[in-house]
Every structure is written in structure tokens, then in C-alpha cells.
Write a protein that holds these residues in place. Structure first.
Motif, mmCIF file in Angstrom:
data_model
loop_
_atom_site.group_PDB
_atom_site.id
_atom_site.type_symbol
_atom_site.label_atom_id
_atom_site.label_comp_id
_atom_site.label_asym_id
_atom_site.label_seq_id
_atom_site.Cartn_x
_atom_site.Cartn_y
_atom_site.Cartn_z
ATOM 1 N N MET A 12 1.174 -1.194 0.327
ATOM 2 C CA MET A 12 0.395 -0.201 0.155
ATOM 3 C C MET A 12 0.398 1.453 -0.037
ATOM 4 N N MET A 13 1.926 0.996 0.560
ATOM 5 C CA MET A 13 2.877 2.742 0.663
ATOM 6 C C MET A 13 3.538 2.802 -0.378
ATOM 7 N N ALA A 14 3.775 1.541 -1.212
ATOM 8 C CA ALA A 14 4.531 2.196 -2.388
ATOM 9 C C ALA A 14 3.327 2.165 -3.371
ATOM 10 N N ALA A 15 2.310 2.020 -3.794
ATOM 11 C CA ALA A 15 1.129 2.049 -4.391
ATOM 12 C C ALA A 15 0.625 3.326 -4.065
ATOM 13 N N GLY A 16 0.774 3.756 -3.188
ATOM 14 C CA GLY A 16 0.684 5.517 -2.800
ATOM 15 C C GLY A 16 1.829 6.217 -3.231
ATOM 16 N N THR A 17 2.955 5.762 -3.438
ATOM 17 C CA THR A 17 3.730 6.759 -4.186
ATOM 18 C C THR A 17 3.874 7.006 -5.141
ATOM 19 N N ALA A 18 3.719 5.551 -6.272
ATOM 20 C CA ALA A 18 3.249 5.671 -7.388
ATOM 21 C C ALA A 18 1.967 6.710 -7.852
ATOM 22 N N LEU A 19 1.022 6.508 -7.078
ATOM 23 C CA LEU A 19 0.374 6.828 -7.575
ATOM 24 C C LEU A 19 -0.045 8.482 -7.503
ATOM 25 N N ALA A 20 1.435 8.913 -6.818
ATOM 26 C CA ALA A 20 1.206 10.348 -6.801
ATOM 27 C C ALA A 20 0.759 11.005 -7.760
ATOM 28 N N ASP A 21 -0.189 12.345 -8.003
ATOM 29 C CA ASP A 21 0.090 13.193 -9.377
ATOM 30 C C ASP A 21 1.556 13.958 -9.614
ATOM 31 N N PRO A 22 1.860 14.244 -10.832
ATOM 32 C CA PRO A 22 3.155 14.711 -11.438
ATOM 33 C C PRO A 22 2.827 16.342 -11.089
ATOM 34 N N VAL A 23 1.801 17.048 -10.625
ATOM 35 C CA VAL A 23 1.825 18.394 -10.269
ATOM 36 C C VAL A 23 1.908 18.701 -8.759
ATOM 37 N N GLU A 24 2.303 17.365 -8.289
ATOM 38 C CA GLU A 24 2.782 17.411 -6.331
ATOM 39 C C GLU A 24 3.841 17.999 -6.098
ATOM 40 N N GLY A 25 4.116 19.131 -5.630
ATOM 41 C CA GLY A 25 5.293 19.526 -5.122
ATOM 42 C C GLY A 25 5.077 20.977 -4.968
#
Length: 129
Positions: A12-25
Motif C-alpha cells: 500500500m505504501m508503494a502504491a501510494g507513492t506510485a499514484l502521486a500526481d506529477p503536479v504535486e510538490g
């Protein structure tokens, strides 16, 4: 049982990281009336919002702006292909505009429009982190 729970948590942690939108930051705005800001883009419900986290003036000197913590990018919903639609707030005149964003790598092109999109102002932001 413990191994299964740990494996599920790691997945779940790996999936959460992979699902981050590229606009975040964090993004740096272009100067407006001699001032610019760092804006943190993050999810807000089904959309993305950007809050001012740092403010600069006078050639890059950081200062305590009264706009710190205020939302500059409002409810930008992804439309696919790096495009987003929502609203943007311009602090220099305290107005909210129809907004569009287009993500292209470490550049984020924003447009704020009135009159149904006939009159627009635009900026290109660069990724800070």
C-alpha cells in the motif's frame, strides 16, 4: 499472519507513492508586482490546490507576506495529458479567475481568465522540489 500484514502495508505504501500526481510538490511563481512565491500543490478532495508556503520580494529576499498559507490554486481537476481546470487567485488584485494549468516536466503553465476565457493572464512556474 504478521508477514502477510507487513507485505500488505508495504504494498500500500508503494502504491501510494506510485499514484502521486506529477503536479504535486513545490512550485515557484513568476514575479507579479515585483514579488513571487513558492506554492505547494497537493490534493484537495478530487482536485489539486496550491497554498503559498514562502514569499519573496526585492530581488529574492524572503519576507512574511500576509498571503502565507492562502490558497492560490483552487480546485484544479485533472483532465488528462497534464491538463487541469479550476480557479486561480491573484493576490495583487484579490480576484479569482477561471484557471487552467498545463504540466510539462518541471514547468507548469497557468492561465487565469475572465469574460469566458476571452481575456487571460498567464505565468509559467518552475518546480522547486
Amino acid at each position: 499472519m504478521k508477514k502477510i500484514a507487513l507485505a500488505a502495508a508495504a504494498a500500500m505504501m508503494a502504491a501510494g507513492t506510485a499514484l502521486a500526481d506529477p503536479v504535486e510538490g513545490v512550485w515557484q511563481t513568476q514575479p507579479d508586482d515585483g514579488k513571487f512565491a513558492h506554492v505547494r500543490m497537493a490534493p484537495c478532495g478530487p482536485a489539486f490546490c496550491g497554498k503559498i508556503v514562502r514569499a519573496f520580494k526585492d530581488g529574492g529576499n524572503e519576507y512574511k507576506s500576509p498571503n502565507l498559507g492562502k490558497t492560490l490554486v483552487i480546485d484544479m481537476k485533472p483532465e488528462g495529458g497534464g491538463a487541469y481546470k479550476g480557479r486561480v487567485w491573484r493576490p495583487s488584485n484579490d480576484k479569482i479567475y477561471l484557471g487552467k494549468m498545463q504540466l510539462n516536466g518541471d514547468r507548469l503553465a497557468l492561465r487565469g481568465c475572465v469574460a469566458g476565457g476571452l481575456i487571460c493572464s498567464k505565468q509559467t512556474w518552475v518546480r522547486v522540489k
